[in-house]
Design an enzyme around this catalytic site. Sequence first.
Site, PDB file in Angstrom:
ATOM      1  N   ARG A 179     -13.315  -1.843  -4.403  1.00 48.39           N
ATOM      2  CA  ARG A 179     -13.623  -1.219  -3.111  1.00 48.39           C
ATOM      3  C   ARG A 179     -14.819  -1.919  -2.481  1.00 48.39           C
ATOM      4  O   ARG A 179     -15.677  -2.483  -3.166  1.00 48.39           O
ATOM      5  CB  ARG A 179     -13.880   0.278  -3.294  1.00 48.39           C
ATOM      6  N   PRO A 205      -5.682  -1.527   7.193  1.00 54.75           N
ATOM      7  CA  PRO A 205      -5.896  -0.904   8.508  1.00 54.75           C
ATOM      8  C   PRO A 205      -7.062  -1.541   9.263  1.00 54.75           C
ATOM      9  O   PRO A 205      -8.095  -1.841   8.686  1.00 54.75           O
ATOM     10  CB  PRO A 205      -6.209   0.551   8.154  1.00 54.75           C
ATOM     11  N   TYR A 210       0.780   4.269  -2.546  1.00 57.80           N
ATOM     12  CA  TYR A 210      -0.326   5.221  -2.378  1.00 57.80           C
ATOM     13  C   TYR A 210      -0.132   6.045  -1.107  1.00 57.80           C
ATOM     14  O   TYR A 210      -0.145   7.278  -1.148  1.00 57.80           O
ATOM     15  CB  TYR A 210      -1.631   4.436  -2.323  1.00 57.80           C
ATOM     16  N   ASP A 211       0.074   5.344   0.032  1.00 55.40           N
ATOM     17  CA  ASP A 211       0.153   6.052   1.321  1.00 55.40           C
ATOM     18  C   ASP A 211       1.327   7.032   1.347  1.00 55.40           C
ATOM     19  O   ASP A 211       1.181   8.199   1.722  1.00 55.40           O
ATOM     20  CB  ASP A 211       0.332   5.058   2.479  1.00 55.40           C
ATOM     21  N   LYS A 223       0.916   9.868  -1.235  1.00 58.24           N
ATOM     22  CA  LYS A 223       0.030  10.937  -0.750  1.00 58.24           C
ATOM     23  C   LYS A 223       0.693  11.745   0.366  1.00 58.24           C
ATOM     24  O   LYS A 223       0.475  12.950   0.492  1.00 58.24           O
ATOM     25  CB  LYS A 223      -1.278  10.328  -0.244  1.00 58.24           C
ATOM     26  N   THR A 261     -12.850  -1.807  10.956  1.00 59.50           N
ATOM     27  CA  THR A 261     -13.879  -0.773  10.801  1.00 59.50           C
ATOM     28  C   THR A 261     -13.483   0.249   9.742  1.00 59.50           C
ATOM     29  O   THR A 261     -12.300   0.462   9.459  1.00 59.50           O
ATOM     30  CB  THR A 261     -14.121  -0.001  12.119  1.00 59.50           C
ATOM     31  N   ARG A 267       0.825  -1.219   0.000  1.00 64.59           N
ATOM     32  CA  ARG A 267       0.000   0.000   0.000  1.00 64.59           C
ATOM     33  C   ARG A 267       0.854   1.261   0.000  1.00 64.59           C
ATOM     34  O   ARG A 267       0.329   2.372  -0.103  1.00 64.59           O
ATOM     35  CB  ARG A 267      -0.920   0.025   1.237  1.00 64.59           C
ATOM     36  N   GLY A 297     -13.696  -9.597   9.252  1.00 70.06           N
ATOM     37  CA  GLY A 297     -14.721  -8.572   9.019  1.00 70.06           C
ATOM     38  C   GLY A 297     -14.897  -7.634  10.196  1.00 70.06           C
ATOM     39  O   GLY A 297     -15.785  -6.789  10.207  1.00 70.06           O
ATOM     40  N   PHE A 355     -19.530  -5.265  -2.536  1.00 67.68           N
ATOM     41  CA  PHE A 355     -20.646  -5.914  -1.831  1.00 67.68           C
ATOM     42  C   PHE A 355     -21.970  -5.689  -2.571  1.00 67.68           C
ATOM     43  O   PHE A 355     -22.770  -6.610  -2.721  1.00 67.68           O
ATOM     44  CB  PHE A 355     -20.764  -5.386  -0.388  1.00 67.68           C
TER      45      PHE A 355
HETATM   46  P1  NAD Z   1     -11.070   7.395  -9.193  1.00 73.85           P
HETATM   47  O1  NAD Z   1     -10.093   6.314  -9.500  1.00 73.85           O
HETATM   48  O2  NAD Z   1     -12.496   7.181  -9.590  1.00 73.85           O
HETATM   49  O3  NAD Z   1     -10.607   8.775  -9.824  1.00 73.85           O
HETATM   50  C1  NAD Z   1      -9.280   9.126 -10.056  1.00 73.85           C
HETATM   51  C2  NAD Z   1      -9.197   9.746 -11.435  1.00 73.85           C
HETATM   52  O4  NAD Z   1      -7.840  10.172 -11.664  1.00 73.85           O
HETATM   53  C3  NAD Z   1      -9.541   8.769 -12.555  1.00 73.85           C
HETATM   54  O5  NAD Z   1     -10.452   9.373 -13.439  1.00 73.85           O
HETATM   55  C4  NAD Z   1      -8.197   8.491 -13.214  1.00 73.85           C
HETATM   56  O6  NAD Z   1      -8.315   8.138 -14.583  1.00 73.85           O
HETATM   57  C5  NAD Z   1      -7.467   9.797 -12.977  1.00 73.85           C
HETATM   58  N1  NAD Z   1      -6.004   9.692 -13.021  1.00 73.85           N
HETATM   59  C6  NAD Z   1      -5.207   8.780 -12.392  1.00 73.85           C
HETATM   60  N2  NAD Z   1      -3.910   9.026 -12.650  1.00 73.85           N
HETATM   61  C7  NAD Z   1      -3.874  10.130 -13.465  1.00 73.85           C
HETATM   62  C8  NAD Z   1      -2.834  10.872 -14.067  1.00 73.85           C
HETATM   63  N3  NAD Z   1      -1.565  10.528 -13.908  1.00 73.85           N
HETATM   64  N4  NAD Z   1      -3.175  11.935 -14.839  1.00 73.85           N
HETATM   65  C9  NAD Z   1      -4.466  12.284 -15.027  1.00 73.85           C
HETATM   66  N5  NAD Z   1      -5.498  11.611 -14.469  1.00 73.85           N
HETATM   67  C10 NAD Z   1      -5.199  10.555 -13.701  1.00 73.85           C
HETATM   68  O7  NAD Z   1     -10.961   7.673  -7.620  1.00 73.85           O
HETATM   69  P2  NAD Z   1     -11.818   8.631  -6.674  1.00 73.85           P
HETATM   70  O8  NAD Z   1     -12.413   7.791  -5.618  1.00 73.85           O
HETATM   71  O9  NAD Z   1     -12.692   9.525  -7.474  1.00 73.85           O
HETATM   72  O10 NAD Z   1     -10.651   9.469  -5.976  1.00 73.85           O
HETATM   73  C11 NAD Z   1     -10.335  10.798  -6.364  1.00 73.85           C
HETATM   74  C12 NAD Z   1      -9.251  11.345  -5.460  1.00 73.85           C
HETATM   75  O11 NAD Z   1      -9.688  11.358  -4.109  1.00 73.85           O
HETATM   76  C13 NAD Z   1      -7.954  10.526  -5.501  1.00 73.85           C
HETATM   77  O12 NAD Z   1      -6.856  11.401  -5.450  1.00 73.85           O
HETATM   78  C14 NAD Z   1      -8.033   9.716  -4.232  1.00 73.85           C
HETATM   79  O13 NAD Z   1      -6.755   9.384  -3.751  1.00 73.85           O
HETATM   80  C15 NAD Z   1      -8.768  10.664  -3.297  1.00 73.85           C
HETATM   81  N6  NAD Z   1      -9.459   9.915  -2.241  1.00 73.85           N
HETATM   82  C16 NAD Z   1     -10.583   9.203  -2.509  1.00 73.85           C
HETATM   83  C17 NAD Z   1     -11.194   8.466  -1.498  1.00 73.85           C
HETATM   84  C18 NAD Z   1     -12.438   7.652  -1.737  1.00 73.85           C
HETATM   85  O14 NAD Z   1     -12.879   6.958  -0.819  1.00 73.85           O
HETATM   86  N7  NAD Z   1     -13.076   7.721  -2.875  1.00 73.85           N
HETATM   87  C19 NAD Z   1     -10.633   8.461  -0.207  1.00 73.85           C
HETATM   88  C20 NAD Z   1      -9.469   9.195   0.017  1.00 73.85           C
HETATM   89  C21 NAD Z   1      -8.885   9.929  -1.001  1.00 73.85           C
HETATM   90  N1  UDP Z   2     -12.978  -5.468   1.923  1.00 72.74           N
HETATM   91  C1  UDP Z   2     -13.698  -6.656   2.066  1.00 72.74           C
HETATM   92  N2  UDP Z   2     -14.195  -7.240   0.939  1.00 72.74           N
HETATM   93  C2  UDP Z   2     -14.053  -6.704  -0.303  1.00 72.74           C
HETATM   94  C3  UDP Z   2     -13.329  -5.488  -0.443  1.00 72.74           C
HETATM   95  C4  UDP Z   2     -12.793  -4.908   0.696  1.00 72.74           C
HETATM   96  O1  UDP Z   2     -13.873  -7.189   3.168  1.00 72.74           O
HETATM   97  O2  UDP Z   2     -14.563  -7.301  -1.276  1.00 72.74           O
HETATM   98  C5  UDP Z   2     -12.462  -4.805   3.135  1.00 72.74           C
HETATM   99  C6  UDP Z   2     -10.990  -4.409   3.068  1.00 72.74           C
HETATM  100  O3  UDP Z   2     -10.174  -5.485   3.513  1.00 72.74           O
HETATM  101  C7  UDP Z   2     -10.940  -3.216   4.015  1.00 72.74           C
HETATM  102  C8  UDP Z   2     -12.321  -2.588   3.868  1.00 72.74           C
HETATM  103  O4  UDP Z   2     -13.148  -3.585   3.286  1.00 72.74           O
HETATM  104  O5  UDP Z   2     -10.774  -3.656   5.334  1.00 72.74           O
HETATM  105  C9  UDP Z   2     -12.316  -1.337   2.981  1.00 72.74           C
HETATM  106  O6  UDP Z   2     -11.674  -1.675   1.772  1.00 72.74           O
HETATM  107  P1  UDP Z   2     -11.565  -0.655   0.538  1.00 72.74           P
HETATM  108  O7  UDP Z   2     -10.680  -1.306  -0.471  1.00 72.74           O
HETATM  109  O8  UDP Z   2     -12.929  -0.259   0.104  1.00 72.74           O
HETATM  110  O9  UDP Z   2     -10.899   0.663   1.146  1.00 72.74           O
HETATM  111  P2  UDP Z   2      -9.600   0.930   2.044  1.00 72.74           P
HETATM  112  O10 UDP Z   2      -9.013  -0.394   2.501  1.00 72.74           O
HETATM  113  O11 UDP Z   2      -8.677   1.679   1.153  1.00 72.74           O
HETATM  114  O12 UDP Z   2     -10.132   1.710   3.173  1.00 72.74           O
END
Ligand code: NAD
Ligand code: UDP
Length: 309
Positions: free
Chosen positions: A185, A273, A144-145, A148, A209, A141, A206, A190
């Site tokens: 996700r 997490p 990403y982590d 960011k 949280t 992970r 499961g 689900f």
């Molecule tokens: P998403 O994957 O639907 O959207 C991301 C978009 O970015 C996509 O359209 C993808 O094609 C585009 N993209 C990726 N790499 C690119 C690049 N190099 N150049 C141009 N475009 C690029 O995801 P989302 O859920 O809509 O997330 C949007 C933002 O919010 C992300 O930065 C994500 O890290 C952040 N975020 C989302 C969540 C969540 O739960 N949805 C949580 C925390 C942070």
């Molecule tokens: N998860 C799960 N079944 C799935 C997909 C995810 O039990 O089919 C769990 C995963 O292990 C995590 C939580 O659901 O504990 C949230 O996962 P997600 O990928 O949506 O987001 P993130 O882990 O980045 O918070």
Amino acid sequence: MASILVTGGAGFLGSHLCERLLADGHGVVCVDNFYTSDRHNVAHLLDHPGFELLRHDITQPLFVEVDQVYNLACPASPVHYQRDPVMTVRTNVLGTINMLGLARRTNARILQASTSEVYGDPEVHPQPEGYWGRVNPIGPRSCYDEGKRCAETLFFDYHRQHGLDIKVARIFNTYGPRMQRDDGRVVSNFICQALEGAPLTLYGDGEQTRSFCYVDDMVEALVRLMDSESGFTGPCNLGNPEQVTVRELAERVLALTGSDSEIVHRPMPKDDPLQRRPVIDLARERLGWEPHVRLGEGLARTVEFFRAS
Ligand code: NAD
Ligand code: UDP
């Protein structure tokens, strides 16, 4: 009316944000390389006179003139960001530098879509902004982590070094219509599994949280943060403090869909997490914001979306 760049604008969150900004009367330049999305999400906006769609990868420099930048470009689901981890780091580091450079050149205000993942697998629960987190720097992970986290560092360095007007949002799990059905996700998995009569895949026992925020609440928070008083940089947690175990989520989805799918256990992914819940006092105080859509209602709307599509 402002001219606003939304990177990742064709994605799940980005497409809702573009819609909102257009409804507020702004001009929107939506930039996306369609890595985890396609034109479909913004097809209904293409004829809007205020909307412009550019296919562009933010790891390459971009020259447009705007007043505000929302930097959302980055694959967000673990399945997507681990597919090409080096690309994920490039997007978060090189892409962020390019967007900060653009903001500096055009004197624009810029907001970063950071994440609760900066807290890693937290020992402090719930998580306030002052917590520095517990992130594995070398795990699956980490692209990403740590990507960011580095993007946040860059934002604050541009702020200190160049006086850039920045806002950093730490977004917690957000869900709703236009999530991709195959992005892995938990909410989309689900719901799609339940609607197809397939087993719901529960990772681990499961008992981990999460706190899920409905997309409309999140878009409202992002806009308020962007428009907040000058000098308020964040980082600011944005999310819904209503916490559930992943097992409870599975049970709620089964009840809502009326599905008789069974729940099956799959191994817990590495570094997943165990707990995550935001402290949102800062957002309440500085943005006058809190989420309004309860989990049951948001899930019902999301189920309707997946049923219809
Ligand atoms: P998403 O994957 O639907 O959207 C991301 C978009 O970015 C996509 O359209 C993808 O094609 C585009 N993209 C990726 N790499 C690119 C690049 N190099 N150049 C141009 N475009 C690029 O995801 P989302 O859920 O809509 O997330 C949007 C933002 O919010 C992300 O930065 C994500 O890290 C952040 N975020 C989302 C969540 C969540 O739960 N949805 C949580 C925390 C942070
Ligand atoms: N998860 C799960 N079944 C799935 C997909 C995810 O039990 O089919 C769990 C995963 O292990 C995590 C939580 O659901 O504990 C949230 O996962 P997600 O990928 O949506 O987001 P993130 O882990 O980045 O918070």
